[in-house]
Design an enzyme around this catalytic site. Structure first.
Site, PDB file in Angstrom:
ATOM      1  N   ASP A 138       0.836  -1.196   0.000  1.00  0.00           N
ATOM      2  CA  ASP A 138       0.000   0.000   0.000  1.00  0.00           C
ATOM      3  C   ASP A 138       0.876   1.253   0.000  1.00  0.00           C
ATOM      4  O   ASP A 138       1.708   1.428   0.891  1.00  0.00           O
ATOM      5  CB  ASP A 138      -0.929  -0.003   1.220  1.00  0.00           C
ATOM      6  CG  ASP A 138      -2.075   0.992   1.063  1.00  0.00           C
ATOM      7  OD1 ASP A 138      -2.418   1.322  -0.090  1.00  0.00           O
ATOM      8  OD2 ASP A 138      -2.609   1.439   2.086  1.00  0.00           O
ATOM      9  N   HIS A 145      -3.581  14.145   1.896  1.00  0.00           N
ATOM     10  CA  HIS A 145      -3.753  13.201   3.005  1.00  0.00           C
ATOM     11  C   HIS A 145      -2.507  13.205   3.895  1.00  0.00           C
ATOM     12  O   HIS A 145      -2.613  13.223   5.123  1.00  0.00           O
ATOM     13  CB  HIS A 145      -4.002  11.795   2.446  1.00  0.00           C
ATOM     14  CG  HIS A 145      -4.009  10.713   3.484  1.00  0.00           C
ATOM     15  ND1 HIS A 145      -5.028  10.567   4.404  1.00  0.00           N
ATOM     16  CD2 HIS A 145      -3.120   9.724   3.762  1.00  0.00           C
ATOM     17  CE1 HIS A 145      -4.763   9.527   5.182  1.00  0.00           C
ATOM     18  NE2 HIS A 145      -3.614   8.998   4.819  1.00  0.00           N
ATOM     19  N   GLU A 210     -10.040   4.026   4.713  1.00  0.00           N
ATOM     20  CA  GLU A 210      -9.254   4.851   3.785  1.00  0.00           C
ATOM     21  C   GLU A 210      -9.785   4.618   2.383  1.00  0.00           C
ATOM     22  O   GLU A 210      -9.816   3.482   1.901  1.00  0.00           O
ATOM     23  CB  GLU A 210      -7.754   4.513   3.869  1.00  0.00           C
ATOM     24  CG  GLU A 210      -7.132   4.991   5.180  1.00  0.00           C
ATOM     25  CD  GLU A 210      -5.619   4.860   5.230  1.00  0.00           C
ATOM     26  OE1 GLU A 210      -5.051   4.094   4.418  1.00  0.00           O
ATOM     27  OE2 GLU A 210      -4.999   5.536   6.083  1.00  0.00           O
ATOM     28  N   GLU A 212      -9.296   4.361  -1.227  1.00  0.00           N
ATOM     29  CA  GLU A 212      -8.128   4.124  -2.073  1.00  0.00           C
ATOM     30  C   GLU A 212      -8.576   3.422  -3.345  1.00  0.00           C
ATOM     31  O   GLU A 212      -9.698   2.925  -3.438  1.00  0.00           O
ATOM     32  CB  GLU A 212      -7.105   3.215  -1.374  1.00  0.00           C
ATOM     33  CG  GLU A 212      -6.603   3.751  -0.048  1.00  0.00           C
ATOM     34  CD  GLU A 212      -5.347   3.052   0.449  1.00  0.00           C
ATOM     35  OE1 GLU A 212      -4.666   2.384  -0.362  1.00  0.00           O
ATOM     36  OE2 GLU A 212      -5.052   3.181   1.652  1.00  0.00           O
ATOM     37  N   ASP A 244      -8.637   0.570   2.876  1.00  0.00           N
ATOM     38  CA  ASP A 244      -7.575   0.172   3.805  1.00  0.00           C
ATOM     39  C   ASP A 244      -8.028   0.550   5.216  1.00  0.00           C
ATOM     40  O   ASP A 244      -7.670   1.600   5.747  1.00  0.00           O
ATOM     41  CB  ASP A 244      -6.277   0.896   3.411  1.00  0.00           C
ATOM     42  CG  ASP A 244      -5.136   0.627   4.376  1.00  0.00           C
ATOM     43  OD1 ASP A 244      -5.171  -0.413   5.058  1.00  0.00           O
ATOM     44  OD2 ASP A 244      -4.221   1.461   4.446  1.00  0.00           O
ATOM     45  N   ARG A 248      -6.550   3.647  14.061  1.00  0.00           N
ATOM     46  CA  ARG A 248      -5.612   4.778  14.219  1.00  0.00           C
ATOM     47  C   ARG A 248      -4.904   4.785  15.564  1.00  0.00           C
ATOM     48  O   ARG A 248      -3.729   5.154  15.639  1.00  0.00           O
ATOM     49  CB  ARG A 248      -6.367   6.101  14.038  1.00  0.00           C
ATOM     50  CG  ARG A 248      -7.003   6.301  12.683  1.00  0.00           C
ATOM     51  CD  ARG A 248      -5.988   6.324  11.573  1.00  0.00           C
ATOM     52  NE  ARG A 248      -6.644   6.594  10.286  1.00  0.00           N
ATOM     53  CZ  ARG A 248      -6.062   6.387   9.114  1.00  0.00           C
ATOM     54  NH1 ARG A 248      -4.823   5.917   9.046  1.00  0.00           N
ATOM     55  NH2 ARG A 248      -6.708   6.635   7.990  1.00  0.00           N
ATOM     56  N   GLN A 251      -2.331   2.110  15.352  1.00  0.00           N
ATOM     57  CA  GLN A 251      -1.344   2.464  14.327  1.00  0.00           C
ATOM     58  C   GLN A 251      -0.359   3.521  14.823  1.00  0.00           C
ATOM     59  O   GLN A 251       0.857   3.380  14.669  1.00  0.00           O
ATOM     60  CB  GLN A 251      -2.080   2.986  13.084  1.00  0.00           C
ATOM     61  CG  GLN A 251      -1.171   3.426  11.957  1.00  0.00           C
ATOM     62  CD  GLN A 251      -1.921   4.241  10.893  1.00  0.00           C
ATOM     63  OE1 GLN A 251      -3.148   4.237  10.830  1.00  0.00           O
ATOM     64  NE2 GLN A 251      -1.180   4.933  10.050  1.00  0.00           N
ATOM     65  N   LYS A 264      -3.196  -1.940  10.536  1.00  0.00           N
ATOM     66  CA  LYS A 264      -3.738  -2.036   9.180  1.00  0.00           C
ATOM     67  C   LYS A 264      -3.822  -3.467   8.648  1.00  0.00           C
ATOM     68  O   LYS A 264      -4.201  -3.653   7.501  1.00  0.00           O
ATOM     69  CB  LYS A 264      -2.888  -1.196   8.216  1.00  0.00           C
ATOM     70  CG  LYS A 264      -3.159   0.295   8.357  1.00  0.00           C
ATOM     71  CD  LYS A 264      -2.161   1.103   7.583  1.00  0.00           C
ATOM     72  CE  LYS A 264      -2.459   2.583   7.669  1.00  0.00           C
ATOM     73  NZ  LYS A 264      -3.597   2.999   6.835  1.00  0.00           N
ATOM     74  N   THR A 268      -8.592  -5.605   4.614  1.00  0.00           N
ATOM     75  CA  THR A 268      -8.587  -4.664   3.490  1.00  0.00           C
ATOM     76  C   THR A 268      -9.680  -5.127   2.543  1.00  0.00           C
ATOM     77  O   THR A 268      -9.713  -6.310   2.187  1.00  0.00           O
ATOM     78  CB  THR A 268      -7.230  -4.679   2.762  1.00  0.00           C
ATOM     79  OG1 THR A 268      -6.191  -4.395   3.695  1.00  0.00           O
ATOM     80  CG2 THR A 268      -7.193  -3.671   1.622  1.00  0.00           C
ATOM     81  N   GLU A 384      -9.239  12.607   8.997  1.00  0.00           N
ATOM     82  CA  GLU A 384      -9.058  13.945   8.429  1.00  0.00           C
ATOM     83  C   GLU A 384     -10.331  14.769   8.587  1.00  0.00           C
ATOM     84  O   GLU A 384     -10.274  15.939   8.979  1.00  0.00           O
ATOM     85  CB  GLU A 384      -8.696  13.848   6.944  1.00  0.00           C
ATOM     86  CG  GLU A 384      -7.381  13.149   6.677  1.00  0.00           C
ATOM     87  CD  GLU A 384      -7.161  12.912   5.194  1.00  0.00           C
ATOM     88  OE1 GLU A 384      -7.077  13.892   4.441  1.00  0.00           O
ATOM     89  OE2 GLU A 384      -7.092  11.738   4.785  1.00  0.00           O
TER      90      GLU A 384
HETATM   91 MN    MN Z   1      -3.646   3.099   3.176  1.00  0.00          MN
END
Ligand code: MN
Length: 440
Positions: A138, A145, A210, A212, A244, A248, A251, A264, A268, A384
């Site tokens: 990834d 971002h 996420e 993506e 993804d 948080r 992480q 993570k 997925t 975000e």
């Molecule tokens: Mn990602």
């Protein structure tokens, strides 16, 4: 990467649902996937058209295709598309052209009859992962971002010094990539809440998605033989939507200094249909870098990439909570943006991946990293939108709010391409649901 008669916006199919306004799967798209036509049936490759699927095992067995298209369809009769992706652009294009010819409105004869007999309603099919994913990587290629998340982790220095010089990435976990439609249990793990002297073990309290896109590797390369940027697109079969999921709190505690791990690797989610780079040809856009920012080093720069390395894929994220479902309300849109805003192109990501000698294998999955556009409304992750959990994100339909995901929340990613002079094509959706943390 050129357009041809298969991109003609005036082309129609004899299958009415392929001509319906707003369909994701008109005759100009022809995305590949893997499915079971009925419960218990063997998995095989297929191509989405309107509300149906062309069963490529059935079409291959009918013997109406010739040449490279017949070889491609035979490869697609297997339960994964790795061998078809390994065949490269001539086979991909040959099969696309053959299917287009059999599906167009004026098609007839034994070929069109065999194709009609191979159709399976999408509503009856179980969609599966398109490949046996050997490796998943990834990337992290949205500067917006990177700045938004960087502010949460390093307020004084949001952008790391390498970001503008190379497409950075982490090696992900292929075993937990799943196809759209299911869910996962809220992950357990370690986090150190602000002010806490020691980490705590428990269910993730800051669960995120996420937005993506993923892309699948075509022929790939031998170990030690890098793929030059100018050749990189010959090794990209096509693209999908990718979520993804990210814990948080886990992480941000664990990733210094080696990068994401349990934060993570629990799930997925990818969309089932892979839209080929051929189908995306009308929607390519220039790779542009502002003149006052570092220009790519020569091995990451090439005229073709500058002219059309980007892809304008419109994207959106929607959230459906338990309350939306109970009250029969449509999911709320959290954000919308485009892939065109990424700081690096798919070809640059693939070239960078191999430049040290790493071998990519057919069917490997590469992710673009979170796709956040230049404005706040275009953010591709809730960390975000909620500014690190300090601001409530409104869900107007139900009146609820979120800072992070709650149990039973379903995140829906959608993607499509549209512009004047081209047929609109879509990616379908990637959908996944957060289940409560499971007992060990
Ligand atoms: Mn990602």
């Amino acid at each position: 990467m050129a357009t041809d008669h298969t991109h003609d916006p005036g082309a129609r199919s004899w299958l009415a649902s392929a001509n319906a306004p707003g369909t994701d799967f008109p005759i100009q798209n022809l995305p590949f996937g893997v499915f079971r036509p009925a419960a218990g049936a063997a998995a095989r490759g297929g191509v989405a058209i309107g509300d149906a699927i062309v069963d490529l095992a059935a079409l291959s067995a009918a013997g109406v295709l010739g040449g490279v298209a017949a070889q491609g369809a035979a490869a697609c009769a297997q339960p994964v598309l790795n061998d078809f992706m390994a065949m490269g652009p001539p086979a991909w294009r040959g099969l696309r052209h053959a299917l287009f010819a059999l599906l167009r409105a004026d098609a007839g004869g034994a070929g069109a009859d065999a194709l009609r007999a191979s159709l399976v309603p999408q509503a009856d099919a179980e969609l599966l992962l398109p490949t046996r994913i050997g490796d998943y990587t990834d990337f992290y290629t949205s500067i917006h971002h990177a700045r938004n998340v960087g502010r949460v982790i390093r307020p004084d220095n949001p952008l790391t010094p390498n970001f503008q010089w190379l497409p950075i990435a982490y090696h992900g976990r292929a075993s937990s990539v799943v196809v759209s439609g299911g869910g996962f249990h809220r992950p357990m793990g370690q986090a150190r809440p602000p002010g806490s002297p020691a980490p705590l073990y428990g269910p993730c309290a800051r669960l995120d998605y996420e937005l993506e896109m993923g892309f699948y590797v075509g022929p790939g390369n031998a170990q030690g033989r890098r793929i030059p940027l100018a050749d990189a697109e010959q090794h990209i079969f096509g693209m999908c939507l990718l979520n993804d999921w990210s814990a948080r709190d886990h992480q941000f505690w664990e990733m210094d200094p080696l990068g994401p791990f349990l934060g993570k690797n629990f799930c997925t989610t990818v969309s089932p249909w892979v839209v080929t780079m051929d189908a995306l040809a009308p929607f390519r856009v220039p790779f542009e870098r502002p003149a006052d920012e570092p220009q790519p080093l020569p091995y990451l720069d090439e005229p073709g990439n500058r002219a059309r390395g980007g892809v304008d894929v419109r994207l959106e994220v929607r959230l459906e909570t338990a309350e939306h479902r109970q009250r029969g309300l449509p999911p709320d849109r959290l954000s919308a943006t485009s892939l065109r805003h990424q700081y690096w192109t798919p070809a640059q990501m693939l070239a960078q991946h191999t430049v040290g000698g790493c071998n990519l294998q057919s069917g490997d999955l590469l992710g673009t990293g979170t796709i956040s556009g230049p404005t706040e409304e275009e953010a591709g992750a809730i960390v975000e939108l909620s500014r690190g959990g300090t601001r409530q994100v409104a869900l107007p339909a139900t009146g609820e709010t979120r800072t992070f995901l709650q149990d039973h929340d379903t995140v829906i990613l959608r993607g499509w391409c549209e512009k004047a002079g081209a047929a609109r094509i879509g990616f379908g959706e990637s959908r996944g649901t957060v289940w409560p943390a499971a007992d060990a």
